[in-house]
Design a protein around this motif. Structure first.
Motif, mmCIF file in Angstrom:
data_model
loop_
_atom_site.group_PDB
_atom_site.id
_atom_site.type_symbol
_atom_site.label_atom_id
_atom_site.label_comp_id
_atom_site.label_asym_id
_atom_site.label_seq_id
_atom_site.Cartn_x
_atom_site.Cartn_y
_atom_site.Cartn_z
ATOM 1 N N THR A 73 11.830 11.035 7.916
ATOM 2 C CA THR A 73 11.195 10.431 9.093
ATOM 3 C C THR A 73 10.711 9.013 8.806
ATOM 4 O O THR A 73 10.911 8.100 9.620
ATOM 5 N N HIS A 74 10.093 8.799 7.644
ATOM 6 C CA HIS A 74 9.594 7.464 7.323
ATOM 7 C C HIS A 74 10.745 6.491 7.037
ATOM 8 O O HIS A 74 10.632 5.299 7.309
ATOM 9 N N ASP A 75 11.853 6.997 6.513
ATOM 10 C CA ASP A 75 13.037 6.160 6.327
ATOM 11 C C ASP A 75 13.604 5.745 7.685
ATOM 12 O O ASP A 75 14.055 4.610 7.872
ATOM 13 N N LEU A 76 13.598 6.676 8.629
ATOM 14 C CA LEU A 76 14.080 6.387 9.984
ATOM 15 C C LEU A 76 13.231 5.299 10.633
ATOM 16 O O LEU A 76 13.747 4.374 11.271
ATOM 17 N N ILE A 92 -1.576 -1.204 14.317
ATOM 18 C CA ILE A 92 -1.230 0.144 14.778
ATOM 19 C C ILE A 92 -2.036 1.175 13.993
ATOM 20 O O ILE A 92 -2.049 1.150 12.761
ATOM 21 N N ASP A 93 -2.697 2.060 14.712
ATOM 22 C CA ASP A 93 -3.470 3.133 14.082
ATOM 23 C C ASP A 93 -2.518 4.163 13.480
ATOM 24 O O ASP A 93 -1.468 4.464 14.059
ATOM 25 N N ALA A 94 -2.859 4.691 12.310
ATOM 26 C CA ALA A 94 -1.978 5.663 11.647
ATOM 27 C C ALA A 94 -2.781 6.553 10.719
ATOM 28 O O ALA A 94 -3.854 6.176 10.244
ATOM 29 N N ARG A 95 -2.240 7.735 10.465
ATOM 30 C CA ARG A 95 -2.804 8.557 9.406
ATOM 31 C C ARG A 95 -2.570 7.837 8.087
ATOM 32 O O ARG A 95 -1.538 7.187 7.901
ATOM 33 N N THR A 96 -3.498 7.966 7.165
ATOM 34 C CA THR A 96 -3.394 7.239 5.903
ATOM 35 C C THR A 96 -2.141 7.624 5.125
ATOM 36 O O THR A 96 -1.468 6.764 4.545
ATOM 37 N N SER A 97 -1.788 8.892 5.122
ATOM 38 C CA SER A 97 -0.601 9.327 4.386
ATOM 39 C C SER A 97 0.667 8.705 4.968
ATOM 40 O O SER A 97 1.551 8.259 4.227
ATOM 41 N N ASP A 98 0.774 8.645 6.296
ATOM 42 C CA ASP A 98 1.931 8.013 6.930
ATOM 43 C C ASP A 98 1.959 6.523 6.644
ATOM 44 O O ASP A 98 3.015 5.944 6.369
ATOM 45 N N ALA A 99 0.797 5.887 6.734
ATOM 46 C CA ALA A 99 0.706 4.442 6.504
ATOM 47 C C ALA A 99 1.158 4.085 5.095
ATOM 48 O O ALA A 99 1.891 3.109 4.883
ATOM 49 N N ILE A 100 0.762 4.894 4.113
ATOM 50 C CA ILE A 100 1.132 4.608 2.726
ATOM 51 C C ILE A 100 2.613 4.889 2.486
ATOM 52 O O ILE A 100 3.291 4.143 1.766
ATOM 53 N N ALA A 101 3.142 5.941 3.108
ATOM 54 C CA ALA A 101 4.583 6.222 2.991
ATOM 55 C C ALA A 101 5.396 5.049 3.517
ATOM 56 O O ALA A 101 6.447 4.694 2.953
ATOM 57 N N LEU A 102 4.930 4.412 4.584
ATOM 58 C CA LEU A 102 5.622 3.251 5.148
ATOM 59 C C LEU A 102 5.398 2.005 4.292
ATOM 60 O O LEU A 102 6.319 1.206 4.094
ATOM 61 N N ALA A 103 4.184 1.841 3.783
ATOM 62 C CA ALA A 103 3.888 0.676 2.935
ATOM 63 C C ALA A 103 4.827 0.643 1.733
ATOM 64 O O ALA A 103 5.317 -0.425 1.344
ATOM 65 N N LEU A 104 5.097 1.799 1.151
ATOM 66 C CA LEU A 104 6.011 1.868 0.011
ATOM 67 C C LEU A 104 7.408 1.399 0.392
ATOM 68 O O LEU A 104 8.071 0.683 -0.367
ATOM 69 N N ARG A 105 7.852 1.799 1.570
ATOM 70 C CA ARG A 105 9.209 1.450 1.994
ATOM 71 C C ARG A 105 9.347 -0.021 2.382
ATOM 72 O O ARG A 105 10.440 -0.577 2.338
ATOM 73 N N PHE A 106 8.249 -0.644 2.773
ATOM 74 C CA PHE A 106 8.273 -2.064 3.133
ATOM 75 C C PHE A 106 7.763 -2.954 1.995
ATOM 76 O O PHE A 106 7.657 -4.163 2.172
ATOM 77 N N ASN A 107 7.438 -2.327 0.856
ATOM 78 C CA ASN A 107 6.825 -3.070 -0.258
ATOM 79 C C ASN A 107 5.599 -3.850 0.213
ATOM 80 O O ASN A 107 5.374 -4.998 -0.189
ATOM 81 N N ALA A 108 4.831 -3.225 1.086
ATOM 82 C CA ALA A 108 3.636 -3.859 1.646
ATOM 83 C C ALA A 108 2.402 -3.472 0.833
ATOM 84 O O ALA A 108 2.304 -2.337 0.344
ATOM 85 N N PRO A 109 1.463 -4.383 0.663
ATOM 86 C CA PRO A 109 0.242 -4.065 -0.093
ATOM 87 C C PRO A 109 -0.669 -3.105 0.662
ATOM 88 O O PRO A 109 -0.652 -3.048 1.891
ATOM 89 N N ILE A 110 -1.478 -2.371 -0.098
ATOM 90 C CA ILE A 110 -2.436 -1.412 0.468
ATOM 91 C C ILE A 110 -3.842 -1.872 0.107
ATOM 92 O O ILE A 110 -4.127 -2.189 -1.052
ATOM 93 N N PHE A 111 -4.728 -1.897 1.105
ATOM 94 C CA PHE A 111 -6.100 -2.345 0.891
ATOM 95 C C PHE A 111 -7.081 -1.319 1.457
ATOM 96 O O PHE A 111 -6.740 -0.509 2.316
ATOM 97 N N THR A 112 -8.303 -1.391 0.960
ATOM 98 C CA THR A 112 -9.417 -0.701 1.591
ATOM 99 C C THR A 112 -10.628 -1.616 1.500
ATOM 100 O O THR A 112 -10.590 -2.640 0.816
ATOM 101 N N TYR A 113 -11.679 -1.254 2.198
ATOM 102 C CA TYR A 113 -12.897 -2.061 2.142
ATOM 103 C C TYR A 113 -13.774 -1.599 0.974
ATOM 104 O O TYR A 113 -13.760 -0.423 0.592
ATOM 105 N N LYS A 114 -14.503 -2.537 0.433
ATOM 106 C CA LYS A 114 -15.334 -2.265 -0.734
ATOM 107 C C LYS A 114 -16.326 -1.130 -0.474
ATOM 108 O O LYS A 114 -16.562 -0.295 -1.345
ATOM 109 N N ASN A 115 -16.893 -1.078 0.729
ATOM 110 C CA ASN A 115 -17.884 -0.039 1.014
ATOM 111 C C ASN A 115 -17.269 1.359 1.014
ATOM 112 O O ASN A 115 -17.923 2.344 0.679
ATOM 113 N N ILE A 116 -15.974 1.461 1.377
ATOM 114 C CA ILE A 116 -15.290 2.756 1.336
ATOM 115 C C ILE A 116 -15.056 3.180 -0.109
ATOM 116 O O ILE A 116 -15.262 4.340 -0.476
#
Length: 207
Positions: free
Chosen positions: A61-64, A104-128
Motif C-alpha cells: 500500500t505504501h509503495d502504491l 496532511i494528517d497521518a498515523r505516525t506508522s504510515d507517515a514513517i513508512a512513506l518517509a522511508l520511501r521518499f528518503n524524507a527526514p523525520i522530526f519531532t518536537y523537543k517537548n515530545i
C-alpha cells in the motif's frame, strides 16, 4: 518549539506479549530513543523499506502511494511527529507539488513508512522527546536490539495499545545460510514479508 531530527534504529517485537511491535527512533544529536507501538502491517511495510535487499513482487500500500505521488509530481518533504496525547503519537506529512506545500494528517506508522520511501527526514518536537524519550544502551547493530533493550521495550509495549496479530516466533539459528537464503526467496515470492524480515535479520546477524 525546536525540532529534533530522528532516525530509525529498527523494529522490535515483544518477547512476552503476543502481537506487540514497537518502532524505535533515535535522536540524531543525542542518545534518547522514542519507542512507538505500531500494528503488524505497518511494521511489515517499514521492515521492507529498511531491508533494501527484499523487493516485493507487487507493490504494498505504501509503495502504491509512492508510485501515485511520483506520477503526479508530489514529493514528501518531511514528516513531523507533532503531538502526543494519552500515549498516542500524531504526525503530519509535509508534501509539495508545483512549489505549493500541503500538510496532511497521518498515523505516525504510515507517515514513517512513506518517509522511508521518499528518503524524507523525520522530526519531532523537543517537548515530545522530553516527555516520551528513553535512554537505552545501543548495540552496534542497526536493526537488532539487545536482550536488555527488548526487556525495556516489552515493558513499554505492555503499557500501550496492542494489535491482535501473529508474532514472529520461529527459531532460525540452526539453519545454514544456504537454507536461510532459500527461505528468504520463498517468503518474498509468497509475499510473506513478516517472515522475510525475520529471516533477513538472522542472515544479517551472521555477517
Amino acid at each position: 518549539m525546536s525540532l529534533v531530527k530522528l532516525t530509525i534504529k529498527g523494529i522490535s517485537y515483544s518477547q512476552t506479549q503476543n502481537g506487540a511491535y514497537a518502532l524505535i527512533l533515535n535522536e540524531v544529536d543525542g542518545e534518547r530513543k522514542l519507542p512507538i507501538v505500531i500494528g503488524a502491517f505497518e511494521a511489515q511495510s517499514i521492515a521492507i523499506a529498511l531491508e533494501k535487499e527484499i523487493t516485493p513482487p507487487r507493490p504494498l500500500t505504501h509503495d502504491l502511494f509512492k508510485n501515485f505521488a511520483d506520477r503526479f509530481d508530489i514529493v514528501v518533504k518531511q514528516v513531523i511527529i507533532h503531538k502526543l496525547v494519552d500515549g498516542v503519537f500524531y504526525s503530519s506529512i509535509i508534501c509539495e507539488r508545483d512549489k505549493i506545500e500541503e500538510i496532511i494528517d497521518a498515523r505516525t506508522s504510515d507517515a514513517i513508512a512513506l518517509a522511508l520511501r521518499f528518503n524524507a527526514p523525520i522530526f519531532t518536537y523537543k517537548n515530545i522527546l522530553d516527555k516520551a524519550g528513553i535512554y537505552l544502551k545501543t548495540s552496534s547493530s542497526k536493526k537488532l536490539l539487545t536482550k536488555k533493550e527488548e526487556a525495556v521495550i516489552d515493558n513499554l509495549i505492555l503499557g500501550g495499545d496492542k494489535e491482535s496479530i501473529k508474532p514472529i516466533s520461529e527459531d532460525y539459528s540452526k539453519l545454514s545460510l544456504k537454507q536461510l537464503n532459500k527461505m528468504l526467496d520463498e517468503a518474498v515470492k509468497n509475499e510473506n514479508y513478516e517472515k522475510a524480515a525475520s529471516v533477513r535479520d538472522e542472515i544479517s546477524k551472521r555477517k
